[in-house]
Design a protein around this motif. Structure first.
Motif, mmCIF file in Angstrom:
data_model
loop_
_atom_site.group_PDB
_atom_site.id
_atom_site.type_symbol
_atom_site.label_atom_id
_atom_site.label_comp_id
_atom_site.label_asym_id
_atom_site.label_seq_id
_atom_site.Cartn_x
_atom_site.Cartn_y
_atom_site.Cartn_z
ATOM 1 N N ASP A 44 0.823 -1.208 0.000
ATOM 2 C CA ASP A 44 0.000 0.000 0.000
ATOM 3 C C ASP A 44 0.864 1.267 0.000
ATOM 4 O O ASP A 44 0.694 2.165 0.830
ATOM 5 N N VAL A 45 1.823 1.323 -0.921
ATOM 6 C CA VAL A 45 2.734 2.459 -1.022
ATOM 7 C C VAL A 45 1.946 3.697 -1.456
ATOM 8 O O VAL A 45 1.285 3.679 -2.500
ATOM 9 N N SER A 63 6.933 7.800 5.243
ATOM 10 C CA SER A 63 5.811 6.879 5.396
ATOM 11 C C SER A 63 6.295 5.516 5.885
ATOM 12 O O SER A 63 7.288 4.976 5.377
ATOM 13 N N ALA A 64 5.566 4.958 6.847
ATOM 14 C CA ALA A 64 5.894 3.611 7.329
ATOM 15 C C ALA A 64 5.728 2.580 6.210
ATOM 16 O O ALA A 64 6.498 1.618 6.126
ATOM 17 N N ALA A 65 4.741 2.791 5.346
ATOM 18 C CA ALA A 65 4.534 1.863 4.224
ATOM 19 C C ALA A 65 5.715 1.898 3.262
ATOM 20 O O ALA A 65 6.160 0.854 2.768
ATOM 21 N N VAL A 66 6.231 3.075 3.000
ATOM 22 C CA VAL A 66 7.392 3.199 2.109
ATOM 23 C C VAL A 66 8.616 2.582 2.771
ATOM 24 O O VAL A 66 9.404 1.889 2.120
ATOM 25 N N TRP A 69 8.335 -1.139 2.428
ATOM 26 C CA TRP A 69 8.621 -1.487 1.031
ATOM 27 C C TRP A 69 10.125 -1.434 0.787
ATOM 28 O O TRP A 69 10.705 -2.359 0.215
ATOM 29 N N GLY A 70 10.760 -0.370 1.232
ATOM 30 C CA GLY A 70 12.204 -0.218 1.049
ATOM 31 C C GLY A 70 12.987 -1.334 1.713
ATOM 32 O O GLY A 70 13.955 -1.856 1.149
ATOM 33 N N GLU A 71 12.590 -1.723 2.905
ATOM 34 C CA GLU A 71 13.278 -2.808 3.617
ATOM 35 C C GLU A 71 13.115 -4.132 2.874
ATOM 36 O O GLU A 71 14.058 -4.922 2.782
ATOM 37 N N ALA A 72 11.921 -4.384 2.339
ATOM 38 C CA ALA A 72 11.682 -5.623 1.598
ATOM 39 C C ALA A 72 12.519 -5.664 0.322
ATOM 40 O O ALA A 72 13.091 -6.701 -0.017
ATOM 41 N N VAL A 73 12.611 -4.547 -0.369
ATOM 42 C CA VAL A 73 13.425 -4.471 -1.588
ATOM 43 C C VAL A 73 14.902 -4.583 -1.240
ATOM 44 O O VAL A 73 15.658 -5.308 -1.894
ATOM 45 N N SER A 100 9.522 5.675 -5.144
ATOM 46 C CA SER A 100 9.392 6.067 -3.741
ATOM 47 C C SER A 100 10.602 5.718 -2.893
ATOM 48 O O SER A 100 10.722 6.195 -1.757
ATOM 49 N N ILE A 101 11.471 4.870 -3.411
ATOM 50 C CA ILE A 101 12.707 4.524 -2.712
ATOM 51 C C ILE A 101 13.865 4.765 -3.674
ATOM 52 O O ILE A 101 13.643 5.067 -4.836
ATOM 53 N N GLY A 102 15.079 4.651 -3.197
ATOM 54 C CA GLY A 102 16.211 4.935 -4.067
ATOM 55 C C GLY A 102 17.339 3.928 -3.988
ATOM 56 O O GLY A 102 17.456 3.040 -4.839
ATOM 57 N N PRO A 103 18.182 4.038 -2.960
ATOM 58 C CA PRO A 103 19.397 3.218 -2.928
ATOM 59 C C PRO A 103 19.131 1.720 -2.828
ATOM 60 O O PRO A 103 20.019 0.920 -3.125
ATOM 61 N N GLU A 104 17.932 1.340 -2.470
ATOM 62 C CA GLU A 104 17.596 -0.078 -2.354
ATOM 63 C C GLU A 104 17.693 -0.808 -3.695
ATOM 64 O O GLU A 104 17.893 -2.015 -3.733
ATOM 65 N N TRP A 105 17.558 -0.069 -4.796
ATOM 66 C CA TRP A 105 17.630 -0.656 -6.135
ATOM 67 C C TRP A 105 19.062 -0.691 -6.694
ATOM 68 O O TRP A 105 19.359 -1.495 -7.569
#
Length: 186
Positions: A44-45, A63-66, A69-73, A100-105
């Motif tokens: 639910d990003v 956002s906690a949702a973001v 998501w970032g932690e999962a990625v 919505s995220i960056g360095p995780e990718w």
């Protein structure tokens, strides 16, 4: 090696779940591969509205949702994007989640399994341009599923005979590239 299978559609009646389970089963059957299905619908990003650019947020999102998501990625070494093609491009919710995220990718590997009226090929071409911004290494092979050839009249996933070999080729390239990345990072 941890490979995340991202279900890139959040629509009701989506085909991503059926396709994603097929991809996950094939990937999980490989030695040394740990598979996690990351269903975008579960995260639910929210729409990206933060004044802080995600690449500069240092993984500290508004956002906690973001953050979830970032932690999962971040926990994955590589990905298979299961992506539909919407209006000759990619799904808006998936693009928003990506942005919505960056360095995780950064620097990770990615392969593409697409579906659509014309096999989702335009969505994959767009994803290749987008993922290049984070220096992601993409597998050349892809799986392009046709809505009229790989799904039956009731909408159930029924891949044609050559699709398992196409998926195997994609996973061969993805796992080899991921292994090279992991060795280089050590």
């Amino acid at each position: 090696m941890k490979i995340g299978i991202i279900l890139g559609s959040i629509r009701d009646g989506r085909k991503a779940e059926q396709v994603g389970q097929w991809v996950a089963a094939a990937a999980a059957a490989r030695d040394g591969v740990e598979v996690t299905v990351l269903d975008l619908k579960d995260f639910d990003v929210p729409l990206l509205t933060s004044a802080t650019v995600p690449g500069a947020a240092n993984r500290q999102y508004d956002s906690a949702a973001v953050t979830a998501w970032g932690e999962a990625v971040d926990a994955q070494d590589g990905f298979v994007f299961v992506t539909p093609e919407y209006n000759h491009s990619i799904p808006g919710a998936f693009k928003n989640a990506f942005d919505s995220i960056g360095p995780e990718w950064a620097g990770k590997t990615v392969g593409f399994v697409a579906y659509g009226a014309d096999g989702g090929v335009r969505a994959v071409e767009h994803w290749r341009q987008i993922t290049a911004n984070f220096s992601m290494v993409d597998a050349r092979s892809q799986v392009s599923l046709g809505l009229f050839t790989d799904f039956d009249g009731a909408g159930a996933f029924a891949p044609i005979d050559r699709r398992p070999a196409e998926l195997a080729a994609l996973l061969d390239e993805l796992t080899a590239a991921t292994e090279r990345h992991l060795v280089a990072a050590r």
